[in-house]
Write a protein that holds these residues in place. Sequence first.
Motif, PDB file in Angstrom:
ATOM      1  N   PRO A  13     -20.023 -35.358  37.627  1.00  0.00           N
ATOM      2  CA  PRO A  13     -19.111 -34.759  38.600  1.00  0.00           C
ATOM      3  C   PRO A  13     -19.676 -34.927  40.015  1.00  0.00           C
ATOM      4  O   PRO A  13     -20.869 -34.692  40.251  1.00  0.00           O
ATOM      5  N   THR A  14     -18.830 -35.345  40.931  1.00  0.00           N
ATOM      6  CA  THR A  14     -19.277 -35.654  42.287  1.00  0.00           C
ATOM      7  C   THR A  14     -18.327 -35.045  43.303  1.00  0.00           C
ATOM      8  O   THR A  14     -17.121 -35.255  43.232  1.00  0.00           O
ATOM      9  N   LEU A  15     -18.906 -34.321  44.249  1.00  0.00           N
ATOM     10  CA  LEU A  15     -18.158 -33.734  45.346  1.00  0.00           C
ATOM     11  C   LEU A  15     -18.578 -34.433  46.629  1.00  0.00           C
ATOM     12  O   LEU A  15     -19.760 -34.438  46.975  1.00  0.00           O
ATOM     13  N   ILE A  16     -17.628 -35.015  47.317  1.00  0.00           N
ATOM     14  CA  ILE A  16     -17.886 -35.728  48.570  1.00  0.00           C
ATOM     15  C   ILE A  16     -17.368 -34.861  49.709  1.00  0.00           C
ATOM     16  O   ILE A  16     -16.185 -34.523  49.746  1.00  0.00           O
ATOM     17  N   GLY A  60     -14.649 -45.298  44.685  1.00  0.00           N
ATOM     18  CA  GLY A  60     -15.653 -45.950  43.843  1.00  0.00           C
ATOM     19  C   GLY A  60     -16.243 -45.079  42.759  1.00  0.00           C
ATOM     20  O   GLY A  60     -16.837 -45.576  41.810  1.00  0.00           O
ATOM     21  N   ILE A  61     -16.112 -43.753  42.895  1.00  0.00           N
ATOM     22  CA  ILE A  61     -16.718 -42.832  41.929  1.00  0.00           C
ATOM     23  C   ILE A  61     -15.615 -42.163  41.127  1.00  0.00           C
ATOM     24  O   ILE A  61     -14.887 -41.309  41.626  1.00  0.00           O
ATOM     25  N   TRP A 106     -16.511 -25.365  43.757  1.00  0.00           N
ATOM     26  CA  TRP A 106     -16.695 -26.601  42.995  1.00  0.00           C
ATOM     27  C   TRP A 106     -17.755 -26.409  41.912  1.00  0.00           C
ATOM     28  O   TRP A 106     -17.552 -26.780  40.754  1.00  0.00           O
ATOM     29  N   LEU A 107     -18.887 -25.805  42.286  1.00  0.00           N
ATOM     30  CA  LEU A 107     -19.941 -25.565  41.296  1.00  0.00           C
ATOM     31  C   LEU A 107     -19.463 -24.634  40.192  1.00  0.00           C
ATOM     32  O   LEU A 107     -19.758 -24.856  39.016  1.00  0.00           O
ATOM     33  N   GLY A 108     -18.709 -23.607  40.566  1.00  0.00           N
ATOM     34  CA  GLY A 108     -18.178 -22.677  39.572  1.00  0.00           C
ATOM     35  C   GLY A 108     -17.260 -23.357  38.578  1.00  0.00           C
ATOM     36  O   GLY A 108     -17.320 -23.098  37.375  1.00  0.00           O
ATOM     37  N   GLU A 150     -19.556 -25.645  36.434  1.00  0.00           N
ATOM     38  CA  GLU A 150     -20.453 -24.877  35.572  1.00  0.00           C
ATOM     39  C   GLU A 150     -19.707 -24.411  34.328  1.00  0.00           C
ATOM     40  O   GLU A 150     -20.222 -24.477  33.224  1.00  0.00           O
ATOM     41  N   ALA A 151     -18.457 -23.996  34.513  1.00  0.00           N
ATOM     42  CA  ALA A 151     -17.642 -23.544  33.385  1.00  0.00           C
ATOM     43  C   ALA A 151     -17.439 -24.666  32.372  1.00  0.00           C
ATOM     44  O   ALA A 151     -17.378 -24.426  31.172  1.00  0.00           O
ATOM     45  N   HIS A 152     -17.347 -25.913  32.832  1.00  0.00           N
ATOM     46  CA  HIS A 152     -17.146 -27.052  31.941  1.00  0.00           C
ATOM     47  C   HIS A 152     -18.417 -27.416  31.181  1.00  0.00           C
ATOM     48  O   HIS A 152     -18.362 -28.052  30.143  1.00  0.00           O
TER      49      HIS A 152
END
Length: 79
Positions: free
Chosen positions: A16-19, A39-40, A70-72, A75-77
Motif C-alpha cells: 500500500p502506497t500513499l503519495i 506507476g504504483i 490512511w494508516l487506520g 492497519e484494519a486490512h
Amino acid sequence: MADCNVASRLGEIDVPTLILVGRHDLFCPPSQAERMHRGIRGSETVVFERSGHYPFVEEAEAFRDTVRDWLGRHEAHQR
C-alpha cells in the motif's frame, strides 16, 4: 539526484502506497506525483491545495489527519 531516475521500477512496488504532494511544490510537482500514482498499482494520491514542498508543515493538521486515516484503513486490512 538529477541523473537518478527509477520511474521504470515503480511497478515493482507491491505494498500500500500513499503519495502526498503540495499543489505548489516546485521540487516534486503534482505532475510527478501523478506519474508515481500511475506507476504504483493501487496507490493513493492526496494533493494539499495550500502547500508547496512541505505540506507536513504548511498544512500540518490536514497532513496528520490524512496520514492517520490512511494508516487506520490499512492497519484494519492487515489484521
